[in-house]
Design a protein around this motif. Structure first.
Motif, mmCIF file in Angstrom:
data_model
loop_
_atom_site.group_PDB
_atom_site.id
_atom_site.type_symbol
_atom_site.label_atom_id
_atom_site.label_comp_id
_atom_site.label_asym_id
_atom_site.label_seq_id
_atom_site.Cartn_x
_atom_site.Cartn_y
_atom_site.Cartn_z
ATOM 1 N N TRP A 247 0.873 -1.129 0.048
ATOM 2 C CA TRP A 247 0.114 -0.164 0.047
ATOM 3 C C TRP A 247 0.807 1.282 -0.319
ATOM 4 O O TRP A 247 0.492 1.692 -0.452
ATOM 5 C CB TRP A 247 -1.351 0.080 0.988
ATOM 6 C CG TRP A 247 -1.655 0.983 1.638
ATOM 7 C CD1 TRP A 247 -1.274 2.530 2.014
ATOM 8 C CD2 TRP A 247 -3.098 1.364 1.481
ATOM 9 N NE1 TRP A 247 -2.406 3.279 2.456
ATOM 10 C CE2 TRP A 247 -3.265 2.867 1.357
ATOM 11 C CE3 TRP A 247 -3.995 0.860 -0.248
ATOM 12 C CZ2 TRP A 247 -4.691 3.558 1.180
ATOM 13 C CZ3 TRP A 247 -4.781 1.702 -0.572
ATOM 14 C CH2 TRP A 247 -5.265 3.334 0.703
ATOM 15 N N SER A 248 1.906 1.375 1.040
ATOM 16 C CA SER A 248 2.849 2.570 0.750
ATOM 17 C C SER A 248 3.408 2.418 -0.333
ATOM 18 O O SER A 248 3.873 3.878 -1.017
ATOM 19 C CB SER A 248 3.920 2.062 2.473
ATOM 20 O OG SER A 248 2.932 2.261 3.280
ATOM 21 N N PRO A 262 -1.740 11.350 -2.339
ATOM 22 C CA PRO A 262 -3.265 11.470 -2.508
ATOM 23 C C PRO A 262 -3.942 11.806 -1.226
ATOM 24 O O PRO A 262 -4.958 11.555 -2.011
ATOM 25 C CB PRO A 262 -2.884 9.212 -2.762
ATOM 26 C CG PRO A 262 -1.360 8.941 -2.411
ATOM 27 C CD PRO A 262 -0.800 9.710 -2.317
ATOM 28 N N PHE A 263 -3.581 11.619 -0.676
ATOM 29 C CA PHE A 263 -4.326 11.713 1.035
ATOM 30 C C PHE A 263 -3.428 12.609 1.311
ATOM 31 O O PHE A 263 -2.397 12.580 1.545
ATOM 32 C CB PHE A 263 -4.584 11.028 1.890
ATOM 33 C CG PHE A 263 -4.290 9.543 1.369
ATOM 34 C CD1 PHE A 263 -6.172 9.017 0.536
ATOM 35 C CD2 PHE A 263 -3.215 7.686 0.872
ATOM 36 C CE1 PHE A 263 -6.440 8.059 0.130
ATOM 37 C CE2 PHE A 263 -4.063 6.754 0.056
ATOM 38 C CZ PHE A 263 -5.640 6.950 -0.484
ATOM 39 N N VAL A 277 -10.825 6.843 2.367
ATOM 40 C CA VAL A 277 -11.870 7.983 1.045
ATOM 41 C C VAL A 277 -11.074 7.664 0.066
ATOM 42 O O VAL A 277 -9.992 6.696 0.041
ATOM 43 C CB VAL A 277 -10.870 9.803 1.915
ATOM 44 C CG1 VAL A 277 -11.329 10.130 3.145
ATOM 45 C CG2 VAL A 277 -9.616 9.337 1.195
ATOM 46 N N GLU A 278 -12.119 8.022 -1.483
ATOM 47 C CA GLU A 278 -11.486 7.764 -2.936
ATOM 48 C C GLU A 278 -10.277 7.963 -2.908
ATOM 49 O O GLU A 278 -10.248 9.239 -2.586
ATOM 50 C CB GLU A 278 -12.546 7.849 -3.724
ATOM 51 C CG GLU A 278 -12.495 7.821 -4.734
ATOM 52 C CD GLU A 278 -13.746 7.743 -5.637
ATOM 53 O OE1 GLU A 278 -14.000 7.880 -6.566
ATOM 54 O OE2 GLU A 278 -14.771 8.425 -4.468
ATOM 55 N N VAL A 279 -9.714 7.029 -3.550
ATOM 56 C CA VAL A 279 -8.336 7.196 -4.267
ATOM 57 C C VAL A 279 -8.332 8.910 -5.005
ATOM 58 O O VAL A 279 -9.178 8.389 -6.058
ATOM 59 C CB VAL A 279 -7.796 5.984 -4.774
ATOM 60 C CG1 VAL A 279 -6.052 6.923 -4.797
ATOM 61 C CG2 VAL A 279 -6.994 5.744 -3.193
ATOM 62 N N LEU A 297 -2.574 -1.143 -5.923
ATOM 63 C CA LEU A 297 -1.747 -1.480 -5.130
ATOM 64 C C LEU A 297 -2.162 -0.433 -3.971
ATOM 65 O O LEU A 297 -2.574 -0.776 -2.797
ATOM 66 C CB LEU A 297 -0.848 -0.569 -5.862
ATOM 67 C CG LEU A 297 0.488 -0.599 -6.078
ATOM 68 C CD1 LEU A 297 1.360 0.644 -6.424
ATOM 69 C CD2 LEU A 297 1.311 -2.198 -5.282
ATOM 70 N N LEU A 298 -3.472 0.404 -4.889
ATOM 71 C CA LEU A 298 -4.437 0.972 -3.054
ATOM 72 C C LEU A 298 -5.824 0.303 -3.308
ATOM 73 O O LEU A 298 -6.707 1.484 -3.347
ATOM 74 C CB LEU A 298 -4.465 2.606 -4.149
ATOM 75 C CG LEU A 298 -2.714 3.519 -3.555
ATOM 76 C CD1 LEU A 298 -3.319 5.045 -4.148
ATOM 77 C CD2 LEU A 298 -1.980 3.426 -2.260
ATOM 78 N N THR A 299 -5.727 -0.535 -3.547
ATOM 79 C CA THR A 299 -6.778 -1.299 -2.766
ATOM 80 C C THR A 299 -7.382 -1.679 -1.091
ATOM 81 O O THR A 299 -6.132 -1.910 -0.588
ATOM 82 C CB THR A 299 -7.338 -2.307 -3.281
ATOM 83 O OG1 THR A 299 -7.040 -2.087 -4.904
ATOM 84 C CG2 THR A 299 -7.995 -3.494 -3.555
#
Length: 361
Positions: A247-248, A262-263, A277-279, A297-299
């Protein structure tokens, strides 16, 4: 038999049974001076023994053999300095306060850090840690000095990077992650600040302070990391596995392609009720293959998330890309970046010149 002879025989009984010898030995060792002399002195103090066996009391090198050039950074437990040895070779010397480590209950953490880094430092994309020892009040950790600076600085200077450059950087990090995971290590603090670039522009992962021995497939539940890079399962305070490192990696990949994380800090928090939150979507300048990789990756679900090197090699973003060449350091991201930057600067100069010429006309 006379009374005397009976008495003589009776007096011999304790001697025959060994009682008299036992009394003599007991009387000898009951003397306070003899009791004191039988005590064995402990060879090291408690504050030294708790850092054994990882941190030796004596090492074939000492702090006196290094000359401090400059202070690189300061942390919670101490500072890191750039040093050189008698032969002029550069190192990074970290000096930690034992008192602070004990106060923060971080003894196991720092012991794991040096063991993991020293055992895994032979990997081409992980900083080596050849020496570490202790004194009465401090711990000393010597690592290879990496001159290229942080990936964060490169990112700040250039902004969004071309996909061909991002491919090499992500591939190098992924190869290091795969190696660590197969060695039974979870890293847990993958971020732009913890990735350095060597003189040839290759990735070097540093700072194993949050790394932990964890058998592949097992889970842990320690809440740690950097908020903007932490996987949703950690933020929800649930048990997690090695998938959090991937994820990182997705956060880093998004940042390199988009030019921003992204966040925001305001969008992430550590709570059992946390809802991810939504990517954000990548810009129009990014290819569908890049967008597909970020999505994998960002699942949010760690079971579905891309979490192995084998699966990464199979995505369209790395189609016809040689991970073997990356492993052998045959290609460099910095060389590609210099070429791209030069081309972009030339194009901007031509565009500016055309604009000025147009105004003059």
């Amino acid at each position: 038999m006379s009374t005397r002879s009976k008495s003589s025989v009776g007096s011999c009984i304790p001697e025959l049974l060994g009682f008299n010898a036992f009394r003599r030995r007991s009387n000898k060792y009951n003397k306070s001076e003899d009791f004191g002399s039988s005590k064995t002195p402990w060879p090291v103090s408690f504050i030294e023994s708790i850092f054994f066996p990882e941190f030796k009391k004596k090492c074939h090198v000492t702090a006196l053999e290094f000359q401090v050039v400059e202070t690189i950074s300061k942390g919670a437990f101490g500072k890191v300095s750039k040093v050189i040895d008698s032969e002029g070779k550069e190192y990074a010397l970290k000096i930690l306060s034992k008192a602070q480590i004990i106060a923060d209950n971080a003894i196991k953490q720092v012991k794991d850090e040096v063991m993991i880094q020293s055992m895994c430092g032979h990997h081409p994309f992980i900083v080596n840690c050849p020496f570490f020892w202790q004194s009465k009040k401090q711990l000393f950790i010597v690592s290879t000095f990496i001159p290229g600076g942080e990936l964060l600085r490169l990112w700040n200077n250039y902004g969004p990077l071309p996909e061909e450059v991002v491919k090499i950087i992500i591939a190098e990090i992924a190869l290091a992650l795969d190696f660590l995971h197969n060695a039974g290590v979870i890293y847990r603090d993958l971020k732009l600040e913890n990735i350095l670039l060597d003189a040839d522009g290759h990735v070097q992962i540093i700072d194993f302070g949050l790394a932990k021995w964890l058998k592949y497939g097992s889970r842990t539940n320690t809440m740690c990391g950097t908020l903007q890079y932490m996987a949703p399962e950690i933020l929800r305070m649930k048990p997690y596995n090695h998938s959090v490192d991937w994820w990182s990696l997705g956060v880093i990949c998004f940042s390199l392609l988009q030019g921003s994380l992204p966040f925001d800090d305001s969008e992430v928090s550590m709570s059992p009720e946390y809802e991810p939150v939504e990517v954000p979507r990548l810009g129009a300048n990014c290819s569908p293959a890049a967008k597909d990789l970020i999505g994998r990756l960002l699942t949010t679900d760690p079971e579905i998330r891309l979490h192995t090197l084998y699966r990464l090699q199979g995505v369209s973003f790395f189609h016809k890309f040689s991970f073997k060449d990356v492993q052998e350091k045959k290609i460099s991201s910095v060389e590609l970046l210099k070429s791209w930057s030069s081309t972009r600067t030339s194009a901007i100069s031509q565009q500016t010149a055309s604009s000025l010429n147009g105004k003059e006309v």
